[in-house]
Design an enzyme around this catalytic site. Structure first.
Site, PDB file in Angstrom:
ATOM      1  CG  ASP A 265      53.566  73.704  61.742  1.00 10.18           C
ATOM      2  OD1 ASP A 265      54.700  73.935  61.285  1.00 10.18           O
ATOM      3  OD2 ASP A 265      52.904  72.703  61.438  1.00 10.18           O
TER       4      ASP A 265
ATOM      5  CG  ASP B 222      50.093  69.657  62.077  1.00  2.00           C
ATOM      6  OD1 ASP B 222      51.086  70.408  62.174  1.00  2.00           O
ATOM      7  OD2 ASP B 222      50.042  68.702  61.276  1.00  2.00           O
TER       8      ASP B 222
ATOM      9  CG  ASP C 253      53.758  72.255  55.437  1.00  6.65           C
ATOM     10  OD1 ASP C 253      53.138  72.558  54.410  1.00  6.65           O
ATOM     11  OD2 ASP C 253      54.992  72.363  55.538  1.00  6.65           O
TER      12      ASP C 253
END
Length: 355
Positions: free
Chosen positions: A26, A226, A28
């Site tokens: 990922d 995250d 961001d």
């Protein structure tokens, strides 16, 4: 232990970048936040690549094109080809193309990433709900300056029965100044106005996993993210292993309360975790131990403490990485919760760890 029934973080004697052939990262909250590289990300990814791991960047953010994302990563010091970037815009464009005629018009509520992805699939992006022969409405993150009138345009078409698609439904997006509303918040606006439900392509749903597999050819992938509800759940749905890093949306308390589909295989502070093995918690008589920490369920709360060596003439507390304490706490909480979410107090234990 299957991924579906995980009750403890797993261990790996080999460093993760050697145990897996491809990292599905990922962006961001993992690689960057607010456009700036997260600490240790650039160096960690450079080592992983140099030592043979294939890196692919998988993002639910549909705003930018793969070329723009690759250029940005290059500016941060992470050399990247556009083909190594997979976006939810690409996934939703394929989903739409599978259901409408080639050359169909699609109303775009979002940014350039959606337009480029639609054209790649032979579809025609348009801006007005009044276009004749409109086949679909697609909604993706359009940045903080997306005009409110665009939501009205989507509503006009959807209320007339035009099929609605969304790149993703992440309610929030991390930035340099904190957590901001994501595309999921914008989707809720249109949902309220129409009462309709979109077909969604992005993580954690199968269209995004399909797009990623088709574009990377990964044989033994590791999802790195995250967010529990997109990255980790997406790995769960795709039956692949995952690494949660604590540099974005998810905090330690949320991790301890994770339901089974949100429990990662591994957990680490940041992307340095790719370059190391992972210690596995072990259990004895109801106490879980990891590294220099032990953890136990006290009935109404979790407790964690440093392991004490009593073999000599004095009691000596072990030097322990607080992250090992968190791994031990995960094992306690997930085991106690079974198929649900852990309900007891976790704040005191996390305070001991400084997390």
């Amino acid at each position: 232990m299957t991924r579906q029934s995980r009750t403890s973080p797993a261990g790996s004697e080999r460093s993760l970048h050697q145990a897996y052939d491809t990292a599905l990262l990922d962006l961001d909250g993992v690689v960057y936040a607010g456009g700036r590289a997260i600490a240790h990300a650039v160096d960690s990814l450079a080592v992983a690549r140099e030592e043979g791991m294939h890196l692919a960047y998988v993002t639910n953010n549909a705003l930018r094109t793969p070329e723009a994302v690759a250029e940005h990563l290059g500016e941060l010091g992470i050399p990247t080809d556009a083909g190594e970037v997979i976006t939810s815009a690409q996934a939703v464009a394929r989903l739409i193309a599978d259901q409408v005629e080639p050359g169909s018009k699609v109303l775009v509520i979002g940014g350039e990433g959606l337009r480029v992805a639609l054209r790649e699939r032979g579809l025609v992006p348009v801006d007005s709900a009044e276009e004749e022969g409109l086949a679909a409405v697609v909604q993706g993150y359009g940045g903080p300056d997306l005009a409110w009138g665009r939501f009205a345009e989507a509503s006009y078409a959807i209320n007339r029965g035009v099929p609605w698609y969304a790149s993703n439904t992440d309610l929030t997006i991390p930035g340099a100044r904190g957590i901001a509303p994501g595309n999921g918040a914008a989707v809720e606006v249109v949902r309220i106005a129409t009462g309709a439900e979109p077909q969604v392509a992005g993580k954690p749903l199968p269209p995004m996993h399909r797009e990623t597999v088709l574009r990377t050819g990964a044989k033994r992938p590791l999802v790195v993210g995250d967010r529990l509800d997109t990255d980790i759940e997406g790995a769960h749905n795709g039956d692949v292993d995952s690494l949660l890093v604590l540099t974005g949306v998810t905090d330690a308390a949320q991790l301890l309360r994770a339901e089974p589909k949100h429990r990662p295989t591994y957990v680490d502070r940041d992307l340095r975790g790719l370059l190391t093995g992972q210690p596995e918690p072990t259990e004895r008589d109801g106490t879980w131990r990891c590294g220099g920490w032990s953890a136990v369920d006290m009935g109404t709360y979790l407790d964690v403490s440093k392991v004490v060596d009593t073999g000599g003439t004095s009691r000596v507390e072990a030097d322990g990485d607080p992250l090992d304490g968190l791994r031990a706490l995960c094992a306690v909480a997930w085991s106690a919760a079974g198929d649900g979410s852990y309900a007891h107090d976790v704040a005191k234990a996390l305070a001991k760890l400084g997390l």
